[in-house]
Structures are given as structure tokens and as C-alpha cells.
Design a protein around this motif. Sequence first.
Motif, PDB file in Angstrom:
ATOM      1  N   LEU A   1      37.875  84.891 112.237  1.00 36.11           N
ATOM      2  CA  LEU A   1      37.461  85.763 113.660  1.00 36.11           C
ATOM      3  C   LEU A   1      36.243  86.519 113.381  1.00 36.11           C
ATOM      4  N   VAL A   8      46.823  85.054 112.942  1.00 37.16           N
ATOM      5  CA  VAL A   8      45.316  84.895 112.453  1.00 37.16           C
ATOM      6  C   VAL A   8      45.119  83.775 111.545  1.00 37.16           C
ATOM      7  N   ARG A  57      44.798  80.796 113.690  1.00 40.46           N
ATOM      8  CA  ARG A  57      43.229  80.533 114.410  1.00 40.46           C
ATOM      9  C   ARG A  57      42.361  80.130 113.513  1.00 40.46           C
ATOM     10  N   ARG A  58      42.292  80.713 112.431  1.00 38.83           N
ATOM     11  CA  ARG A  58      41.476  80.243 111.184  1.00 38.83           C
ATOM     12  C   ARG A  58      41.503  78.953 111.128  1.00 38.83           C
ATOM     13  N   GLU A  93      37.981  89.118 119.857  1.00 35.97           N
ATOM     14  CA  GLU A  93      38.820  88.223 119.382  1.00 35.97           C
ATOM     15  C   GLU A  93      40.174  88.623 118.680  1.00 35.97           C
ATOM     16  N   LEU A  94      39.906  89.654 117.807  1.00 36.90           N
ATOM     17  CA  LEU A  94      41.301  90.450 117.016  1.00 36.90           C
ATOM     18  C   LEU A  94      42.156  90.877 118.197  1.00 36.90           C
TER      19      LEU A  94
END
Length: 303
Positions: free
Chosen positions: A173, A163, A166-167, A178-179
Motif C-alpha cells: 500500500l 493488507v 493485497r501486498r 488505498e488503506l
Amino acid sequence: MDGTWQHTTVLLNEAVDALVTKPDGIYVDATFGRGGHSRLILSRLDEKGRLVAFDKDPEAIAVGNAIEDQRFEIRHEGFAAVRELQAASVTGLLMDLGVSSPQIDNPARGFSFRSDGPLDMRMDPTRGTSAADFLATATVEQMSEVIRDYGEERFAFQIAKAVAARRQERGPLASTAELAQLVAGAVKTREPGQDPATRTFQALRIFVNRELEELQEALSAALDVLEPGGRLVVISFHSLEDRIVKQFIAKHSRDEVDRRAPFAAPKPMKLRSIERVKPTEAEVAANPRARSAIMRVAERTAA
């Protein structure tokens, strides 16, 4: 009701049979949902009986407000608000924990990984912090702790790192899809038949809504608001909830000895455990979401 999003009440008759001990009593449905339990409770009461319901969800409140019955009122509050009721005034208190089918099935609520929608997960979308807001600002350690403790997810650290990465690469998100996709890439193995995102979604939902903390507060309040002989009925759907309920009832179903004063008379028990009930095979076949339900019943003693 919510269009096509209907709710089948789990352990309906069993819960109300255990709860309603006298028709002129005061009863509490602490988690109204779509009113399945409440309507059956009302059918068991006489003209002197009363039912107070609580729910965080504005959609549930709208359903409750449509019930035209002088014996019924609904409050837009979480179930911990039962502590506001008068001491020793309640004949029966029901808590049907977890998330309702209309909440899961409506993609706009963001509870499910099966349909894409905004990453919200709040029982009351008008208050508090959404799952997306939490994941946009939390540290890896904070995310890992939530996913591990509330989801019992052994890959919590890997998911939290994914996470955060990705951030940093593409921004926070925003959607359930997406999650779910991100979690699927971080979870290496999973039990047969279980989606990789199941435990993470459960963890975020419980955390965002303070479900376990509110459960503990409501159970504690039950000792104050139940009258002697009053019933506590709790239906839980996963091990974290049921463990809290089981341990609470067990703790208060025995005399309490003060170890600092071993010769003092023990404090008498406050509850008497009555029964533990699971859905029948027929109910599970008709409603697969009932399969993990456990109902525990206890009675307030005169102490």
C-alpha cells in the motif's frame, strides 16, 4: 502558519490557568504544535520567567523559531526529552497529546483517510519508519497486534490479513485512500457516524510515533524535573492516553507500601491530584475535535 491548515488549541485558558502558578517560573510546553499554549504561557510570565518547548514536527519547529522572545526556546525533540532537563527545576509541565489539525488536514502528511496522500503518519517525516514501510514488511501477527492494541479494533486480524493479501497480489500500500478502502472492505460493522478506517489509522499513527511509550517516559521524567509544588497538566484525546495518565497520577497520589517490608514506613506520595476538566459545550460546538479531550492536573509534592 501552514496556509489554510490552522489549529484551534483545545482547553487553552483552562490549561494555562492550571499550569502557571508564578510568573517567574520555568515552564515546559512538551508538545508545542502551533504554539497556542506557548504564546499564552509567555503572556503570563514576567521578565524572569522562562519557557522551553519541544516538538518532533519540523513545521512546528519553524513556527516556534519565528517567536522572538528571549524567555523562549524550542527544541526539535519528542516530549520524552524532558528527562534531559535539570532535576526539580520546572514549575509547570504541559503535554497536549495527539495530532494537531494542520497535521491531520494536510494530505501530504498521511494522517487522515479523508484526503488521499502518501501513507506516512510520522510526526517527524525526517526520521523513523513510515506507516507504509511498516505495512510493507510486517507479518500478519505484527499488524494485527498493532491495530488491536493501539486502535482497539476488533477486526484487527481481518484487516491485517487483507493488507497481506493485497501486498502479495499488487504490492505494498502506498496511499491513505488505498488503506482506507481496504479497511472498509475488511470491517463488517462500525459505530454509527464513524468511518471504518478510524481505528486503524489511529493505531498506525500511535505505533509509528511511539506515542504511548513516549508518554510513559515523559510522565516518569516529570517526577524528576518538577520542583515541589510544580504542576503537571496533560490533555489527552482518546482512552488509551487518558488511561495511562489517570493510572500514573493515581499511583503516585498515594503512599507507597513495600509489601516485602510491611513494617517499614511507606514512601510518601509524589503527586497530588487536583482536577479533571473537559471542554464546555460551547468549545465543542466551536471546535468538534475538542469533544473527546480530557485534561488532568496534578501537583508535585515535597516528597
